[in-house]
Design a protein around this motif. Structure first.
Motif, PDB file in Angstrom:
ATOM      1  N   GLY A 132       2.138   3.083  -7.803  1.00  0.00           N
ATOM      2  CA  GLY A 132       2.290   2.065  -7.903  1.00  0.00           C
ATOM      3  C   GLY A 132       3.896   1.802  -8.535  1.00  0.00           C
ATOM      4  O   GLY A 132       4.002   0.570  -8.866  1.00  0.00           O
ATOM      5  N   ALA A 133       4.474   2.568  -8.353  1.00  0.00           N
ATOM      6  CA  ALA A 133       5.844   2.618  -8.842  1.00  0.00           C
ATOM      7  C   ALA A 133       6.697   1.978  -7.826  1.00  0.00           C
ATOM      8  O   ALA A 133       6.308   1.616  -6.653  1.00  0.00           O
ATOM      9  N   ASP A 134       7.833   1.169  -8.339  1.00  0.00           N
ATOM     10  CA  ASP A 134       8.685   0.382  -7.192  1.00  0.00           C
ATOM     11  C   ASP A 134       9.729   1.184  -6.695  1.00  0.00           C
ATOM     12  O   ASP A 134      10.750   0.816  -6.330  1.00  0.00           O
ATOM     13  N   TYR A 135       9.194   2.371  -6.273  1.00  0.00           N
ATOM     14  CA  TYR A 135      10.482   3.270  -5.597  1.00  0.00           C
ATOM     15  C   TYR A 135       9.593   4.334  -5.021  1.00  0.00           C
ATOM     16  O   TYR A 135       8.600   4.791  -5.109  1.00  0.00           O
ATOM     17  N   GLY A 151      17.578   9.576  -6.468  1.00  0.00           N
ATOM     18  CA  GLY A 151      16.601  10.268  -5.642  1.00  0.00           C
ATOM     19  C   GLY A 151      15.497   9.336  -5.620  1.00  0.00           C
ATOM     20  O   GLY A 151      14.487   9.526  -4.941  1.00  0.00           O
ATOM     21  N   ARG A 152      15.760   7.880  -5.946  1.00  0.00           N
ATOM     22  CA  ARG A 152      14.612   7.011  -5.627  1.00  0.00           C
ATOM     23  C   ARG A 152      15.108   5.718  -4.828  1.00  0.00           C
ATOM     24  O   ARG A 152      16.133   5.031  -5.256  1.00  0.00           O
ATOM     25  N   MET A 153      14.453   5.692  -3.733  1.00  0.00           N
ATOM     26  CA  MET A 153      14.494   4.415  -2.830  1.00  0.00           C
ATOM     27  C   MET A 153      13.964   3.183  -3.582  1.00  0.00           C
ATOM     28  O   MET A 153      12.601   3.403  -3.438  1.00  0.00           O
ATOM     29  N   LYS A 154      14.638   2.497  -3.713  1.00  0.00           N
ATOM     30  CA  LYS A 154      14.169   1.132  -4.410  1.00  0.00           C
ATOM     31  C   LYS A 154      13.269   0.419  -3.291  1.00  0.00           C
ATOM     32  O   LYS A 154      13.292   0.132  -2.244  1.00  0.00           O
ATOM     33  N   LYS A 155      12.046  -0.228  -3.766  1.00  0.00           N
ATOM     34  CA  LYS A 155      11.203  -0.978  -3.225  1.00  0.00           C
ATOM     35  C   LYS A 155      11.841  -2.073  -2.519  1.00  0.00           C
ATOM     36  O   LYS A 155      11.543  -2.315  -1.395  1.00  0.00           O
ATOM     37  N   GLU A 156      12.777  -2.810  -3.365  1.00  0.00           N
ATOM     38  CA  GLU A 156      13.322  -4.028  -2.537  1.00  0.00           C
ATOM     39  C   GLU A 156      14.468  -3.760  -1.515  1.00  0.00           C
ATOM     40  O   GLU A 156      14.563  -4.256  -0.570  1.00  0.00           O
ATOM     41  N   ASP A 157      15.028  -2.483  -1.720  1.00  0.00           N
ATOM     42  CA  ASP A 157      15.834  -2.182  -0.637  1.00  0.00           C
ATOM     43  C   ASP A 157      15.174  -1.682   0.611  1.00  0.00           C
ATOM     44  O   ASP A 157      15.529  -2.056   1.899  1.00  0.00           O
ATOM     45  N   ASP A 174       0.768  -1.179   0.003  1.00  0.00           N
ATOM     46  CA  ASP A 174       0.152   0.003  -0.055  1.00  0.00           C
ATOM     47  C   ASP A 174       1.023   1.207   0.049  1.00  0.00           C
ATOM     48  O   ASP A 174       0.472   2.213  -0.434  1.00  0.00           O
ATOM     49  N   ILE A 175       2.064   1.330   0.675  1.00  0.00           N
ATOM     50  CA  ILE A 175       2.925   2.288   0.427  1.00  0.00           C
ATOM     51  C   ILE A 175       3.091   2.913  -0.931  1.00  0.00           C
ATOM     52  O   ILE A 175       3.032   4.001  -1.068  1.00  0.00           O
ATOM     53  N   PHE A 176       3.445   1.903  -2.050  1.00  0.00           N
ATOM     54  CA  PHE A 176       3.832   2.226  -3.216  1.00  0.00           C
ATOM     55  C   PHE A 176       2.460   2.510  -4.063  1.00  0.00           C
ATOM     56  O   PHE A 176       2.540   3.235  -4.989  1.00  0.00           O
ATOM     57  N   ALA A 177       1.129   1.765  -3.658  1.00  0.00           N
ATOM     58  CA  ALA A 177       0.186   1.920  -4.485  1.00  0.00           C
ATOM     59  C   ALA A 177      -0.595   3.041  -4.074  1.00  0.00           C
ATOM     60  O   ALA A 177      -0.997   3.969  -4.971  1.00  0.00           O
TER      61      ALA A 177
END
Length: 216
Positions: free
Chosen positions: A137-140, A181-187, A129-132
């Motif tokens: 919906g981005a992965d960062y 400037g993008r924190m990746k979802k997997e990180d 939900d953080i990303f949605a």
């Protein structure tokens, strides 16, 4: 993930649709199956693995992750003043401000993402939900979507929760410090289960020796 409801909390695995078995590198999830995901998040800072987090452990841990002396001291003060007493097994405060990781689930506060539940388990749907909700919906996450997330998750009359959310997310951003400037979802997922910290500390040490570290 396909055999379990997406909203089902995972006790000891930070599982998502793309990582249904959690973190498998170096058998992380298997080695830490005896810990909740929140305990795994804190495990890196417990240098002697005795389940007790001393203020010095927190300072050294943050410094080894690339934070300067001032920010490491600030983290020490914020974390131990707020979390020592809630995790204590006694009614009396610990004069040394130690944190008992066995009771770390008691530090769950409001105005956060709700990815950890009140028992320290990982909730996959709340993580997604953080990303949605805030990143379309981005992965960062960028610094702007991060601020939107912090603002959007605020609970009324919860200044401690607001401060805690700001501290936790900004510390995450400063540690990862993405060049684009993008924190990746997997990180971010690996921050939740703590699996990123050990490798990151080794990378920081290498950069310090090479004189490549930023100064904070």
């Amino acid at each position: 993930m396909t055999d379990s409801p997406p909203g089902l909390a995972r006790a000891n695995t930070a599982a998502t649709y793309t990582h249904p078995n959690g973190t498998t590198e170096d058998s992380w999830a298997h080695k830490h199956r005896h810990q909740t995901v929140l305990q795994q998040h804190c495990e890196y800072f417990d240098r002697d693995r005795d389940g007790i987090l001393w203020p010095s452990d927190t300072f050294v841990g943050f410094h080894n992750l690339g934070f300067g002396v001032a920010l490491s001291l600030l983290a020490l003060v914020i974390i131990h003043i707020n979390f020592s007493y809630p995790t204590s097994s006694s009614w009396l405060p610990d004069p040394l401000f130690r944190i008992n990781l066995l009771n770390i689930d008691r530090t769950k506060h409001g105005s956060d993402s709700d990815t950890y539940d009140s028992q320290g388990r990982f909730r996959p749907q709340q993580f997604e939900d953080i990303f949605a909700k805030y990143a379309d919906g981005a992965d960062y996450l960028t610094i702007w979507t991060l601020f939107a997330q912090i603002k959007g998750q605020r609970n009324v009359s919860d200044p401690i929760g607001w401060g805690g959310a700001c501290f936790e997310w900004l510390a995450t951003y400063l540690m990862l410090w993405p060049e684009d400037g993008r924190m990746k979802k997997e990180d971010i997922r690996r921050v939740y289960d703590g699996s990123i910290f050990h490798g990151w500390a080794r990378d920081v040490e290498r950069k310090r020796r090479a004189g490549e570290m930023r100064k904070w």
